[in-house]
Write a protein that holds these residues in place. Structure first.
Motif, PDB file in Angstrom:
ATOM      1  N   ALA A 194     -46.961 -11.299  29.973  1.00 33.86           N
ATOM      2  CA  ALA A 194     -46.187 -10.522  30.941  1.00 33.86           C
ATOM      3  C   ALA A 194     -46.427  -9.035  30.707  1.00 33.86           C
ATOM      4  O   ALA A 194     -46.283  -8.546  29.581  1.00 33.86           O
ATOM      5  N   SER A 195     -46.798  -8.321  31.768  1.00 28.57           N
ATOM      6  CA  SER A 195     -47.030  -6.881  31.692  1.00 28.57           C
ATOM      7  C   SER A 195     -45.946  -6.173  32.500  1.00 28.57           C
ATOM      8  O   SER A 195     -45.843  -6.379  33.714  1.00 28.57           O
ATOM      9  N   PHE A 196     -45.150  -5.361  31.825  1.00 28.22           N
ATOM     10  CA  PHE A 196     -43.989  -4.728  32.441  1.00 28.22           C
ATOM     11  C   PHE A 196     -44.263  -3.245  32.713  1.00 28.22           C
ATOM     12  O   PHE A 196     -44.543  -2.483  31.784  1.00 28.22           O
ATOM     13  N   PHE A 197     -44.140  -2.849  33.971  1.00 30.21           N
ATOM     14  CA  PHE A 197     -44.347  -1.452  34.356  1.00 30.21           C
ATOM     15  C   PHE A 197     -43.010  -0.717  34.459  1.00 30.21           C
ATOM     16  O   PHE A 197     -42.197  -1.012  35.340  1.00 30.21           O
ATOM     17  N   ARG A 198     -42.795   0.235  33.568  1.00 27.01           N
ATOM     18  CA  ARG A 198     -41.660   1.162  33.635  1.00 27.01           C
ATOM     19  C   ARG A 198     -41.842   2.173  32.512  1.00 27.01           C
ATOM     20  O   ARG A 198     -42.673   1.989  31.616  1.00 27.01           O
ATOM     21  N   SER A 199     -41.056   3.229  32.551  1.00 26.52           N
ATOM     22  CA  SER A 199     -41.098   4.206  31.465  1.00 26.52           C
ATOM     23  C   SER A 199     -40.454   3.618  30.220  1.00 26.52           C
ATOM     24  O   SER A 199     -39.393   2.991  30.298  1.00 26.52           O
ATOM     25  N   PHE A 200     -41.086   3.824  29.090  1.00 24.37           N
ATOM     26  CA  PHE A 200     -40.540   3.339  27.825  1.00 24.37           C
ATOM     27  C   PHE A 200     -40.179   4.493  26.891  1.00 24.37           C
ATOM     28  O   PHE A 200     -39.827   4.270  25.737  1.00 24.37           O
ATOM     29  N   GLN A 201     -40.263   5.722  27.414  1.00 26.14           N
ATOM     30  CA  GLN A 201     -39.914   6.903  26.629  1.00 26.14           C
ATOM     31  C   GLN A 201     -38.590   7.466  27.137  1.00 26.14           C
ATOM     32  O   GLN A 201     -38.327   7.448  28.338  1.00 26.14           O
ATOM     33  N   PRO A 202     -37.727   7.970  26.242  1.00 27.25           N
ATOM     34  CA  PRO A 202     -36.470   8.576  26.676  1.00 27.25           C
ATOM     35  C   PRO A 202     -36.739   9.700  27.679  1.00 27.25           C
ATOM     36  O   PRO A 202     -37.629  10.531  27.475  1.00 27.25           O
ATOM     37  N   SER A 203     -35.998   9.717  28.766  1.00 29.42           N
ATOM     38  CA  SER A 203     -36.192  10.724  29.800  1.00 29.42           C
ATOM     39  C   SER A 203     -34.876  10.928  30.550  1.00 29.42           C
ATOM     40  O   SER A 203     -34.096   9.988  30.722  1.00 29.42           O
ATOM     41  N   THR A 204     -34.679  12.148  31.002  1.00 28.76           N
ATOM     42  CA  THR A 204     -33.472  12.454  31.786  1.00 28.76           C
ATOM     43  C   THR A 204     -33.726  12.262  33.280  1.00 28.76           C
ATOM     44  O   THR A 204     -32.821  12.496  34.087  1.00 28.76           O
ATOM     45  N   ARG A 205     -34.917  11.834  33.644  1.00 27.02           N
ATOM     46  CA  ARG A 205     -35.248  11.643  35.058  1.00 27.02           C
ATOM     47  C   ARG A 205     -34.324  10.606  35.679  1.00 27.02           C
ATOM     48  O   ARG A 205     -34.153   9.513  35.137  1.00 27.02           O
ATOM     49  N   LEU A 206     -33.723  10.955  36.798  1.00 27.72           N
ATOM     50  CA  LEU A 206     -32.794  10.053  37.480  1.00 27.72           C
ATOM     51  C   LEU A 206     -33.501   9.279  38.585  1.00 27.72           C
ATOM     52  O   LEU A 206     -34.320   9.830  39.330  1.00 27.72           O
ATOM     53  N   TYR A 207     -33.171   7.995  38.672  1.00 26.28           N
ATOM     54  CA  TYR A 207     -33.711   7.136  39.723  1.00 26.28           C
ATOM     55  C   TYR A 207     -32.565   6.616  40.581  1.00 26.28           C
ATOM     56  O   TYR A 207     -31.590   6.070  40.072  1.00 26.28           O
ATOM     57  N   GLY A 208     -32.712   6.802  41.872  1.00 27.19           N
ATOM     58  CA  GLY A 208     -31.764   6.268  42.833  1.00 27.19           C
ATOM     59  C   GLY A 208     -32.531   5.867  44.072  1.00 27.19           C
ATOM     60  O   GLY A 208     -33.767   5.960  44.114  1.00 27.19           O
ATOM     61  N   PRO A 209     -31.850   5.405  45.112  1.00 32.31           N
ATOM     62  CA  PRO A 209     -32.540   5.050  46.350  1.00 32.31           C
ATOM     63  C   PRO A 209     -33.418   6.194  46.858  1.00 32.31           C
ATOM     64  O   PRO A 209     -32.980   7.346  46.909  1.00 32.31           O
ATOM     65  N   ILE A 210     -34.657   5.871  47.207  1.00 32.62           N
ATOM     66  CA  ILE A 210     -35.609   6.872  47.699  1.00 32.62           C
ATOM     67  C   ILE A 210     -35.033   7.535  48.955  1.00 32.62           C
ATOM     68  O   ILE A 210     -34.630   6.855  49.900  1.00 32.62           O
TER      69      ILE A 210
END
Length: 375
Positions: A315-331
């Motif tokens: 299984a290859s999982f795509f996402r950030s694995f580093q601590p980040s303050t970037r916020l994700y919400g509905p585009i």
């Protein structure tokens, strides 16, 4: 459970069952589930027993003749008409299923086969070699153990796993197992290219610039690979290879072997994701459902145990694995007065930590907890 030096195993009776001791004894062998099979167990330890609904036994598959969509990516870079057809197929699969298989994806069958063989080679190494790698320290370059949630789940799964973070920073070659080092690096390179293509196609499904999910949302910033080993099980009706869960990423690219066992929950039925030669399985993760405001669906799935084995998958999982303050919400381009945002913004790390704390124990997705009004 007690495991003696000569690998004899005795399972406690109902009246003197001590789950904590059984877990500890199992974990301290550092031999995983494969060690139980190598010791020729005929009854699986109680720690692996799952509770099932009357209509949802461990061995049940779909009660209907449904098939997860298969999408052929042939000529998508050369033929604009063909690309439009594929984009529409991905739209339907992502909205209705959350799962689809792809063929003619650009990764040679020889690479897929060698990746599966590399996983087999790792688990069939001498036990003493593997014990040196066995650990529950999540920050190691390579983490090998049985059941990441062994001590928090209600029941263990019939599976061993080794995993490694492959991007954005590639691990040092010496930190990877020599028996599968070269193929891990090559397979990662190929999957990263494929991920870029998939995010382009998914961007087009959303009516956005093809580079949107890659460049603006950074969905392909990180990649972790988990190599699963599901040994044959003497009592598959009592356990699972992987409990019901959804993936806490943007997308997952799964390589499975010919044995099968993966099931997706579709319209309240467990549907087999039947292996296809040369195919890869793609599924939408929670984070992609969140940023698409529920347009794409992150669907629950599981792996059943089997008398036949070993089964392997990657299984290859795509996402950030580093601590980040970037916020994700509905585009923002996808929301409107008629389609208001359904989720509050969150960092990837906060979503992952919340989900991991809940565990993969048949618990439904964490997404409802991030809906506006639920905080």
């Amino acid at each position: 459970m007690e495991i003696s030096k000569n690998s004899e195993i005795s399972v406690t009776t109902k009246h003197d069952y001590d789950r904590a001791s059984e877990l500890k004894a199992f974990d301290e062998t550092k031999d995983g589930v494969k060690g139980l099979v190598d010791a020729s167990v005929t009854k699986i330890p109680r720690m692996f027993h799952h509770k099932f609904d009357k209509d949802s036994s461990s061995t049940s598959s779909s009660i209907t003749k449904l098939d997860v969509p298969t999408i052929d990516l042939v000529d998508i870079h050369q033929d604009p008409t063909r690309r439009k057809i594929v984009v529409e197929q991905i739209r339907e699969a992502s909205e209705k299923w959350g799962f689809f298989q792809i063929v003619n994806h650009g990764i040679e069958v020889s690479v897929l086969d060698e990746m599966k063989n590399g996983v087999i080679r790792f688990y069939e190494q001498d036990s003493e070699v593997k014990r040196e790698l066995y650990s529950r320290e999540p920050l190691r370059p390579l983490v090998y153990n049985s059941n990441f949630d062994l001590y928090t789940s209600a029941a263990a799964c019939w599976r061993d796993t080794f995993s490694c973070l492959m991007a954005p920073k590639s691990p040092k070659p010496e930190d990877l197992p020599s028996v599968c080092r070269d193929i891990l690096l090559e397979y990662t390179k190929q999957v990263m290219k494929l991920g870029n293509v998939l995010f382009e196609l998914l961007s087009e499904v959303l009516g956005l610039n093809p580079n949107y999910l890659n460049d603006m949302m950074r969905c392909d910033d990180g990649l972790a690979i988990a190599c699963h080993y599901y040994p044959s099980c003497p009592e598959p009706e009592l356990t699972l290879g992987a409990a019901r869960h959804s993936d806490i990423d943007f997308i997952t690219v799964l390589l499975q072997d010919h044995i099968g066992g993966l099931q997706v929950l579709h319209e309240n039925n467990w549907v087999d994701v039947s292996p296809l030669p040369g195919a890869l399985v793609i599924n939408i993760g929670d984070l992609l459902q969140l940023i698409t405001n529920d347009k794409f669906k992150s669907v629950e799935h599981r792996v059943v145990a089997n008398h036949v084995g070993p089964r392997v998958s990657v299984a290859s999982f795509f996402r950030s694995f580093q601590p980040s303050t970037r916020l994700y919400g509905p585009i923002k381009e996808l929301v409107s007065e008629d389609n208001p945002p359904m989720y509050k913004e969150t960092t990837v790390q906060d979503y992952v930590e919340f989900s991991m704390a809940r565990g993969f124990d048949g618990i439904t997705s964490s997404l409802p907890y991030f809906k506006i009004g639920n905080f």
